[in-house]
Design a protein around this motif. Structure first.
Motif, short mmCIF file in Angstrom:
data_model
loop_
_atom_site.label_atom_id
_atom_site.label_comp_id
_atom_site.label_asym_id
_atom_site.label_seq_id
_atom_site.Cartn_x
_atom_site.Cartn_y
_atom_site.Cartn_z
N ARG A 64 -1.76 -76.24 59.41
CA ARG A 64 -1.09 -77.22 58.22
C ARG A 64 0.21 -76.50 57.72
O ARG A 64 1.43 -77.32 57.52
N GLN A 65 0.36 -75.22 57.48
CA GLN A 65 1.62 -74.68 57.13
C GLN A 65 2.73 -74.87 58.06
O GLN A 65 3.88 -74.84 57.78
N ASP A 66 2.34 -74.49 59.42
CA ASP A 66 3.25 -74.59 60.48
C ASP A 66 3.99 -76.06 60.46
O ASP A 66 5.24 -76.16 60.49
N ARG A 68 4.16 -78.08 58.02
CA ARG A 68 4.94 -78.12 56.58
C ARG A 68 6.26 -77.57 56.54
O ARG A 68 7.38 -77.82 56.24
N ARG A 69 6.35 -76.27 57.68
CA ARG A 69 7.33 -75.56 57.70
C ARG A 69 8.55 -76.33 58.46
O ARG A 69 9.73 -76.17 58.20
N ASP A 198 4.77 -69.30 51.24
CA ASP A 198 3.72 -69.51 52.17
C ASP A 198 2.40 -69.50 51.52
O ASP A 198 2.21 -68.73 50.31
N ALA A 199 1.45 -70.17 52.13
CA ALA A 199 0.03 -70.06 51.80
C ALA A 199 -0.71 -68.86 52.64
O ALA A 199 -1.70 -68.53 52.28
N THR A 212 -4.78 -64.95 53.46
CA THR A 212 -4.40 -66.07 52.65
C THR A 212 -3.95 -65.79 51.55
O THR A 212 -4.13 -64.57 50.96
N LEU A 277 5.36 -74.17 50.77
CA LEU A 277 4.39 -74.62 51.75
C LEU A 277 3.01 -74.50 51.71
O LEU A 277 2.01 -74.95 52.68
N ARG A 278 2.64 -74.35 50.29
CA ARG A 278 1.31 -74.20 50.15
C ARG A 278 0.29 -75.49 50.33
O ARG A 278 0.77 -76.37 49.92
#
Length: 278
Positions: A64-66, A68-69, A198-199, A212, A277-278
């Motif tokens: 998910r973070q990638d 959003r990045r 980041d998360a 995390t 990005l969390r």
């Protein structure tokens, strides 16, 4: 690497479950002959099952973070952080060195929790064994090995924690330098294309330290170029129920000022907004 860890842990879980079920079919006198108890294997399988679930959730957060990045890198304003560090041209007193070290009190707290959990598991297994067979088989060698394994684990953890906690950030006029046991990283201000919260610590190609961040304040930041990513942790004073392996060398008051200065310098030097990005 992460998928490999997940598969290996899942395999160990299945193996331990199979061993536990088969040992529970053996008569109690045979268990005494083998010197192996089934119930600790059940507990071990449960521990690995919980770890696999945690690892799967981390993998989900990383994917998910990638995504959003990539979205933030294209300028998605919906991902902008609510609080933006104010650019300040007067903050160019560089270099700035921000150091952190191991927090031994946090390590001792973690070690005590691990010991209590393991001893409690062994005690519960003994109680269940007694409720089933009305006796408890005590193998002094097995108990001694149990404590030796715990001691080795805690000693190894101390070395790993000390190595992990020792990190230095150097804010230079040309960029940001991160020095740690995993090597040195440098990110030039001119190459930064993303400045974000980041998360998850790690990326698609960087999973060596997969953790995390669920803290009440942003604790994990990154600056990224087209090819590289540099992440660092913004240490916060731990709450009573939190375990922190690292602490600032100069204390939290000075450290807070240094980190706020770092964020302002990044905003000024890179002209990049801060994304969340969390």
């Amino acid at each position: 690497m992460l998928a490999g860890n997940f598969v290996s842990c899942l395999s160990v879980t299945i193996l331990n479950s199979y061993i536990a079920v088969n040992y529970m079919r053996i008569e109690h006198r045979q268990l005494q002959a083998f010197g192996i108890a089934a119930l600790p294997n059940v507990a071990l399988a449960g521990m690995f099952s919980v770890y696999c679930i945690w690892l799967a959730s981390c993998l989900f957060l990383l994917i998910r973070q990638d995504r959003r990045r990539h979205s933030a890198a294209t300028g998605n304003s919906a991902l902008l952080a609510i609080s933006q560090p104010p650019p300040d041209e007067t903050l160019y007193r560089v270099p700035i060195m921000i150091d952190q070290k191991i927090n031994w009190s946090g390590y001792i707290k973690f070690a005590l929790i691990i010991c209590i959990i393991l001893l409690l598991m062994y005690f519960i297994a003994a109680l269940i064994e007694y409720s089933i067979w009305k006796t408890i088989f005590i193998n002094e060698i097995s108990i001694a090995m149990y404590f030796v394994v715990i001691a080795i684990f805690l000693i190894a953890l101390a070395f790993v924690a000390r190595s992990y906690a020792k990190v230095q950030l150097i804010v230079a006029d040309t960029g940001l330098i991160k020095k740690s046991s995993r090597g040195d990283q440098f990110m030039s201000w001119n190459e930064v294309r993303l400045f974000a919260i980041d998360a998850v610590e790690g990326g698609k190609d960087v999973m060596t330290n997969f953790q995390t961040s669920y803290h009440h304040m942003p604790t994990l930041f990154e600056v990224s170029s087209a090819k590289d990513m540099l992440q660092w942790r913004f240490l916060r004073p731990p709450r009573w129920y939190e375990i922190a392996f690292a602490q600032p060398v100069m204390g939290y008051v000075v450290y807070e000022q240094q980190m706020q200065t770092l964020l302002a310098i990044i905003a000024t030097k890179t002209k990049q907004p801060l994304y969340d990005l969390r």
